[in-house]
Design a protein around this motif. Structure first.
Motif, mmCIF file in Angstrom:
data_model
loop_
_atom_site.group_PDB
_atom_site.id
_atom_site.type_symbol
_atom_site.label_atom_id
_atom_site.label_comp_id
_atom_site.label_asym_id
_atom_site.label_seq_id
_atom_site.Cartn_x
_atom_site.Cartn_y
_atom_site.Cartn_z
ATOM 1 N N ALA A 109 0.835 -1.211 0.000
ATOM 2 C CA ALA A 109 0.000 0.000 0.000
ATOM 3 C C ALA A 109 0.863 1.251 0.000
ATOM 4 O O ALA A 109 0.564 2.236 -0.693
ATOM 5 N N GLU A 110 1.937 1.275 0.777
ATOM 6 C CA GLU A 110 2.835 2.424 0.829
ATOM 7 C C GLU A 110 3.470 2.679 -0.542
ATOM 8 O O GLU A 110 3.569 3.839 -0.985
ATOM 9 N N ALA A 111 3.919 1.603 -1.186
ATOM 10 C CA ALA A 111 4.537 1.769 -2.504
ATOM 11 C C ALA A 111 3.538 2.343 -3.498
ATOM 12 O O ALA A 111 3.882 3.231 -4.309
ATOM 13 N N TYR A 112 2.293 1.876 -3.459
ATOM 14 C CA TYR A 112 1.260 2.376 -4.369
ATOM 15 C C TYR A 112 0.985 3.859 -4.106
ATOM 16 O O TYR A 112 0.887 4.666 -5.039
ATOM 17 N N VAL A 113 0.858 4.228 -2.832
ATOM 18 C CA VAL A 113 0.557 5.624 -2.479
ATOM 19 C C VAL A 113 1.651 6.548 -2.995
ATOM 20 O O VAL A 113 1.380 7.626 -3.548
ATOM 21 N N LYS A 114 2.925 6.127 -2.826
ATOM 22 C CA LYS A 114 4.027 6.983 -3.250
ATOM 23 C C LYS A 114 4.181 7.001 -4.785
ATOM 24 O O LYS A 114 4.715 7.957 -5.349
ATOM 25 N N MET A 115 3.725 5.961 -5.458
ATOM 26 C CA MET A 115 3.862 5.902 -6.909
ATOM 27 C C MET A 115 2.786 6.731 -7.620
ATOM 28 O O MET A 115 3.003 7.243 -8.717
ATOM 29 N N ARG A 116 1.612 6.884 -6.998
ATOM 30 C CA ARG A 116 0.483 7.549 -7.659
ATOM 31 C C ARG A 116 0.812 8.939 -8.201
ATOM 32 O O ARG A 116 0.495 9.253 -9.339
ATOM 33 N N PRO A 117 1.454 9.792 -7.422
ATOM 34 C CA PRO A 117 1.702 11.154 -7.932
ATOM 35 C C PRO A 117 2.889 11.261 -8.888
ATOM 36 O O PRO A 117 3.137 12.352 -9.431
ATOM 37 N N VAL A 118 3.646 10.182 -9.074
ATOM 38 C CA VAL A 118 4.848 10.254 -9.923
ATOM 39 C C VAL A 118 4.423 10.418 -11.383
ATOM 40 O O VAL A 118 3.545 9.704 -11.880
ATOM 41 N N MET A 119 5.076 11.347 -12.097
ATOM 42 C CA MET A 119 4.809 11.572 -13.509
ATOM 43 C C MET A 119 5.832 10.790 -14.329
ATOM 44 O O MET A 119 7.034 11.073 -14.272
ATOM 45 N N ALA A 120 5.373 9.785 -15.079
ATOM 46 C CA ALA A 120 6.275 8.968 -15.892
ATOM 47 C C ALA A 120 5.470 8.267 -16.980
ATOM 48 O O ALA A 120 4.242 8.130 -16.870
ATOM 49 N N ALA A 121 6.153 7.868 -18.058
ATOM 50 C CA ALA A 121 5.478 7.176 -19.163
ATOM 51 C C ALA A 121 4.924 5.831 -18.718
ATOM 52 O O ALA A 121 3.884 5.379 -19.186
ATOM 53 N N SER A 122 5.628 5.159 -17.824
ATOM 54 C CA SER A 122 5.128 3.905 -17.260
ATOM 55 C C SER A 122 5.580 3.822 -15.813
ATOM 56 O O SER A 122 6.645 4.337 -15.451
ATOM 57 N N GLU B 12 -3.129 -11.484 3.654
ATOM 58 C CA GLU B 12 -3.424 -10.735 2.439
ATOM 59 C C GLU B 12 -3.785 -9.279 2.741
ATOM 60 O O GLU B 12 -3.424 -8.377 1.986
ATOM 61 N N GLY B 13 -4.507 -9.043 3.829
ATOM 62 C CA GLY B 13 -4.907 -7.663 4.153
ATOM 63 C C GLY B 13 -5.678 -7.045 2.998
ATOM 64 O O GLY B 13 -6.553 -7.659 2.383
ATOM 65 N N ASN B 14 -5.347 -5.818 2.680
ATOM 66 C CA ASN B 14 -6.021 -5.122 1.578
ATOM 67 C C ASN B 14 -5.195 -5.147 0.289
ATOM 68 O O ASN B 14 -5.313 -4.253 -0.559
ATOM 69 N N SER B 15 -4.356 -6.191 0.112
ATOM 70 C CA SER B 15 -3.441 -6.248 -1.036
ATOM 71 C C SER B 15 -4.179 -6.279 -2.365
ATOM 72 O O SER B 15 -3.780 -5.611 -3.340
ATOM 73 N N ILE B 16 -5.267 -7.046 -2.450
ATOM 74 C CA ILE B 16 -5.974 -7.160 -3.732
ATOM 75 C C ILE B 16 -6.629 -5.824 -4.087
ATOM 76 O O ILE B 16 -6.632 -5.398 -5.249
ATOM 77 N N LEU B 17 -7.196 -5.135 -3.070
ATOM 78 C CA LEU B 17 -7.770 -3.818 -3.319
ATOM 79 C C LEU B 17 -6.698 -2.856 -3.812
ATOM 80 O O LEU B 17 -6.920 -2.081 -4.760
ATOM 81 N N THR B 18 -5.505 -2.910 -3.177
ATOM 82 C CA THR B 18 -4.395 -2.058 -3.610
ATOM 83 C C THR B 18 -4.017 -2.357 -5.059
ATOM 84 O O THR B 18 -3.781 -1.439 -5.862
ATOM 85 N N ALA B 19 -3.981 -3.653 -5.418
ATOM 86 C CA ALA B 19 -3.616 -4.053 -6.778
ATOM 87 C C ALA B 19 -4.639 -3.552 -7.782
ATOM 88 O O ALA B 19 -4.292 -3.076 -8.879
ATOM 89 N N ASN B 20 -5.931 -3.676 -7.447
ATOM 90 C CA ASN B 20 -6.980 -3.201 -8.356
ATOM 91 C C ASN B 20 -6.870 -1.688 -8.559
ATOM 92 O O ASN B 20 -7.023 -1.174 -9.671
ATOM 93 N N ASN B 21 -6.633 -0.961 -7.444
ATOM 94 C CA ASN B 21 -6.481 0.486 -7.549
ATOM 95 C C ASN B 21 -5.269 0.858 -8.411
ATOM 96 O O ASN B 21 -5.307 1.810 -9.193
ATOM 97 N N ALA B 22 -4.199 0.077 -8.257
ATOM 98 C CA ALA B 22 -2.987 0.343 -9.033
ATOM 99 C C ALA B 22 -3.263 0.162 -10.524
ATOM 100 O O ALA B 22 -2.823 0.970 -11.362
ATOM 101 N N LYS B 23 -4.010 -0.874 -10.870
ATOM 102 C CA LYS B 23 -4.333 -1.099 -12.279
ATOM 103 C C LYS B 23 -5.147 0.060 -12.840
ATOM 104 O O LYS B 23 -4.924 0.493 -13.985
ATOM 105 N N ASN B 24 -6.095 0.554 -12.029
ATOM 106 C CA ASN B 24 -6.904 1.685 -12.483
ATOM 107 C C ASN B 24 -6.055 2.924 -12.712
ATOM 108 O O ASN B 24 -6.387 3.772 -13.549
ATOM 109 N N GLU B 25 -4.971 3.038 -11.965
ATOM 110 C CA GLU B 25 -4.061 4.176 -12.107
ATOM 111 C C GLU B 25 -2.947 3.900 -13.135
ATOM 112 O O GLU B 25 -2.003 4.675 -13.259
ATOM 113 N N LYS B 26 -3.049 2.748 -13.850
ATOM 114 C CA LYS B 26 -2.041 2.332 -14.837
ATOM 115 C C LYS B 26 -0.674 2.136 -14.195
ATOM 116 O O LYS B 26 0.368 2.508 -14.752
#
Length: 826
Positions: free
Chosen positions: A472-485, A498-512
């Motif tokens: 979750a921390e890695a996803y939060v910090k990656m969201r605002p980063v501006m990059a081609a991929s 598992e915790g909220n890992s699957i939710l984090t993964a789904n959110n990450a996919k939505n954010e590309k």
């Protein structure tokens, strides 16, 4: 009657005297006589009696000419005469002996069809020695029979002297009956020129160009043979005048070989020509970043295609000029030292072949000042990643206590390897976790890689395993980063809630943002890691062999950040129909599973492509040599379906052979100096070929077991010459060094024998031989065995008969003596 041991007869009276002494005192006088006669017969047998009887049974040796000067019609007639003689032999002995330079035994094939003779092949057939044939025929006749020789030939001798053999036959009282064959007729066709490459490689097709002059339009059959073994036949149409004819053939035997070309026009005599062709077995050096198991498919194809393949892990230790093909398979070309790159470029420029096969070790170097030497020699160069504006990568590294030791060490190396393959404009961060998480490297540009790598090297294992908070921390910090991929890689060896890992993964996919997971060892929750990766559009990996960890992480990062390596299903597209695709069946080629992105150079041929854009197979000419790039691989990764495809072997055989040099590194010629009777070998080294410090021993092998060393000397810069006295010898001469030498390659010279230049027959000679020896010229086959009137004193040994008589007399005496007792008991 004569006796070999006549002294035995001096005691033959003893049994008779014993019989006379016992006669008055015995009642069994018949038995006494039988015993005495039995002893006398044994003594006579011991004296070895014999008598002389006249013997009229003949022993006939039938000599049939099967030399190169006999036409097919003559072979058929000679075979028919031999069959007729065998059929007319009656109780006489007969032996059919084919001959040319010397006699030989009938082969199984010749004997199987009631004597259907074939021409004697090779050097043995390119001469006619009537003297040797007659002498060997006489020596082969069994003793005790009336000897006779039947000679079937065109009488065109070019070795020995039949006069000497005829004189010997006359002295021995052996008549020679002669049968004249027609001999070869002078052909109407004329072979104007023959052009054969000075050298070719074993297993490859090479051309033979002929110019045939014909007086009128006709059909003809062209037959090729090498070292007497047929290679094939071709039907051609000839018009009046000169006709260019191109043939193709291939041979699998290395060395200087004799090639025979026979043209048989319909209704006209054949023409024949012999030439020398030098075959070399191509040598390939393989530099591979894959395992021996991965390379087995490619190596197997090359070996089956007559290549001699050597594998090596060090470019600098190899003399490339010893090989005709250099292959870099999944090799980090950027990692080659600059001197090695220059060596490879020079190797191709001077005529060598270069093949680069892709793989995940091919890496792109950003902002190179200019092409290096190796890039200049290749028809394509590595493409930059598709995202020139930069990418972002976060590496999440498990530092729990279970990662202690080798796991932690290799995880650090994997992270460092991923960082080293990023560009300065890319962004990277490293998050380490156990029960909690901490940023070892906050998000930053990948410019100071040494500093980033030192931070990664400071990661030490401790604590438990909690994946969900770190993810979750890695996803939060990656969201605002501006990059081609944007891509996250999770490395762990443990099991976590598992915790909220699957939710984090789904959110990450939505954010590309893509997430890949790497499970290290067996104690991981595979299902959990697979679900996370699948939900975020990434990949999941499970590593048991820790040595592969770095390779997997680097490959994953490069693939998911738009890097040079692309892994997906792809269909090869033919963009240019060329000869190397002949008989491959590219329309049936299965899909590949990945490739390395290259960019073809403007003057290169792009033969196969991906998506009408990226080259899959490109080639070009560079100097005297050729080079090619294949962007996918040749193993069970991207080419998993290709290695079982029926076109796999043909494809790689054609690609490899296409790169072989067809220009020699120098000029080598062999000529015959008729004024001095010498063979002259000239060697002129090509540009870039270093002069040898020592000239290797070089030998000349010729017909009739000829073998002599030839003294080769330097006569000018890069020029060498050797001379050897061979006199008037004719046939194939091979000139070769004691060990393989690039400077002094094997070569050959063919001096046509008189056998192939003679036509017609010499009936006068055959008549003279028959008359001189008391034989007959052109008799009926049956007449050979009749009307001779000759007999031969034959010795008949009689001791077996006397010994048999003794046994018979003894048995009669035994029966007479025991008969009454047997009858009384009955």
């Amino acid at each position: 009657m004569t006796f070999d041991r006549s002294w035995v007869l001096m005691i033959a009276w003893i049994p008779l005297a014993w019989a006379a002494f016992e006669w008055p005192r015995t009642a069994r006088r018949v038995g006494l006589v039988l015993k005495a006669l039995c002893f006398v017969a044994v003594l006579i047998a011991l004296a070895e009696p014999s008598i002389m009887l006249p013997e009229s049974k003949l022993a006939v040796a039938v000599l049939v000419d099967t030399s190169a000067s006999t036409s097919k019609a003559d072979l058929d007639r000679g075979s028919e005469l031999a069959r007729n003689l065998v059929g007319a032999r009656g109780r006489n002995y007969i032996n059919v002996i084919p001959f040319a330079r010397s006699t030989r035994a009938l082969s199984k094939a010749e004997n199987k069809n009631q004597i259907q003779l074939t021409a004697t092949s090779g050097e043995a057939g390119r001469a006619t020695d009537l003297e040797a044939a007659v002498r060997e025929a006489i020596a082969s006749l069994p003793a005790g029979l009336v000897p006779r020789v039947a000679l079937i030939s065109d009488g065109k001798e070019n070795q020995g002297s039949i006069a000497r053999a005829a004189w010997q036959a006359r002295q021995l009282g052996i008549p020679i009956d002669t049968f004249a064959l027609s001999g070869r007729s002078k052909p109407a066709l004329r072979l104007e020129t023959v052009s054969i490459p000075p050298f070719a490689f074993t297993g490859e097709q090479f051309p033979i160009d002929l110019v045939v002059s014909a007086p009128a339009a006709t059909q003809a059959e062209v037959e090729l043979a090498a070292e007497g073994q047929p290679l094939g036949k071709t039907q051609i149409s000839l018009s009046a005048g000169e006709n260019p004819v191109r043939l193709h053939t291939s041979l699998n035997t290395a060395g200087a070989l004799e090639l025979t070309i026979t043209i048989r026009p319909v209704g006209s005599p054949e023409i024949r020509f012999d030439q020398t062709v030098v075959l070399r077995r191509p040598k390939a050096i393989l530099f591979s970043g894959d395992t021996e198991s991965d390379d087995k498919h490619l190596v197997g194809v090359l070996s089956g295609a007559q290549f001699e393949v050597k594998a090596s892990n060090a470019v600098g230790n190899i003399r490339l000029s010893d090989y005709q093909l250099v292959i870099f398979n999944n090799w980090d070309l950027e990692g080659l030292p600059e001197p090695s790159k220059k060596d490879v470029e020079e190797y191709v420029r001077l005529g060598g072949g270069l093949l680069v096969i892709g793989g995940d070790r091919n890496t792109y170097t950003e902002e190179k000042a200019a092409e290096d030497a190796l890039e200049r020699a290749l028809p394509a160069k590595l493409a930059p990643p598709r995202s020139p504006e930069g990418t972002a990568v976060t590496l999440i590294v498990d530092k729990s206590s279970s990662m202690e030791g080798r796991k932690m060490e290799l995880a650090r190396l994997a992270a460092i390897g991923a960082v080293n393959n990023l560009r300065p404009i890319d962004q990277v961060s490293v998050l380490m976790f156990d029960n909690t998480f901490e940023w070892a490297v906050p998000m930053r540009k990948a410019e100071d890689k040494a500093f980033i790598n030192r931070l990664i090297g400071g990661i030490r294992p401790d604590g438990g395993t909690q994946i969900a908070p770190a993810l979750a921390e890695a996803y939060v910090k990656m969201r605002p980063v501006m990059a081609a991929s944007r891509h996250i890689v999770l490395l762990t060896d443990g099991i976590s809630e598992e915790g909220n890992s699957i939710l984090t993964a789904n959110n990450a996919k939505n954010e590309k943002i893509t997430i890949s997971t790497v499970g290290i060892g067996q104690d991981v929750n595979k299902a959990y890691l697979e679900k996370v990766a699948a939900a975020a559009g990434g990949k999941s990996y499970f590593v048991l062999d820790l040595a592969q960890l770095e390779q997997i992480v680097v490959r994953d990062v490069m693939e998911h950040t738009g890097a040079t390596t692309v892994e997906r299903q792809l269909k090869p597209e033919v963009t240019k129909r060329v000869e190397i695709l002949n008989d491959v069946g590219m329309d049936t080629a299965p899909e590949l599973k990945g490739y390395v992105r290259f960019i073809s150079k403007p003057t290169a041929e792009t033969i196969l492509a991906i998506d009408h854009e990226d080259p899959l197979l490109a080639r070009w000419q560079y100097g005297l040599g050729r080079s090619a790039v294949f962007a996918s691989d040749a193993k069970s990764r991207w080419a998993t379906d290709w290695i079982t495809w029926k076109g796999f072997d043909k494809f790689w055989t054609n690609v490899s052979r296409d790169l072989l040099p067809h220009a020699q590194s120098g000029e080598t010629t062999v000529q015959y100096d008729s004024a001095n009777g010498e063979l002259v070998a000239d060697y002129r080294l090509g540009r870039g070929v270093r002069e040898p410090a020592v000239i290797p021993p070089i030998y000349v092998f010729g017909p009739g077991g000829f073998q002599e060393p030839i003294a080769v000397k330097k006569i000018a810069a890069g020029t060498y010459q050797g001379r050897l006295k061979i006199g008037g010898r004719q046939g194939l001469f091979r000139v070769l060094p004691a060990q393989e030498s690039r400077e002094f390659p094997e070569t050959g010279l063919y001096r046509p024998e008189a056998e192939l230049e003679e036509y017609g027959s010499n009936e006068a000679l055959l008549k003279q031989v028959a008359e001189f020896t008391g034989g007959r010229f052109q008799p009926e086959p049956a007449a050979v065995f009749s009307g001779t009137g000759k007999t031969l004193d034959s010795t008949m040994t009689l001791w077996p008969a006397f010994l048999g008589l003794a046994v018979l007399l003894s048995l009669i005496e035994l029966v007479l003596r025991k008969w009454k007792g047997v009858m009384n008991r009955a």
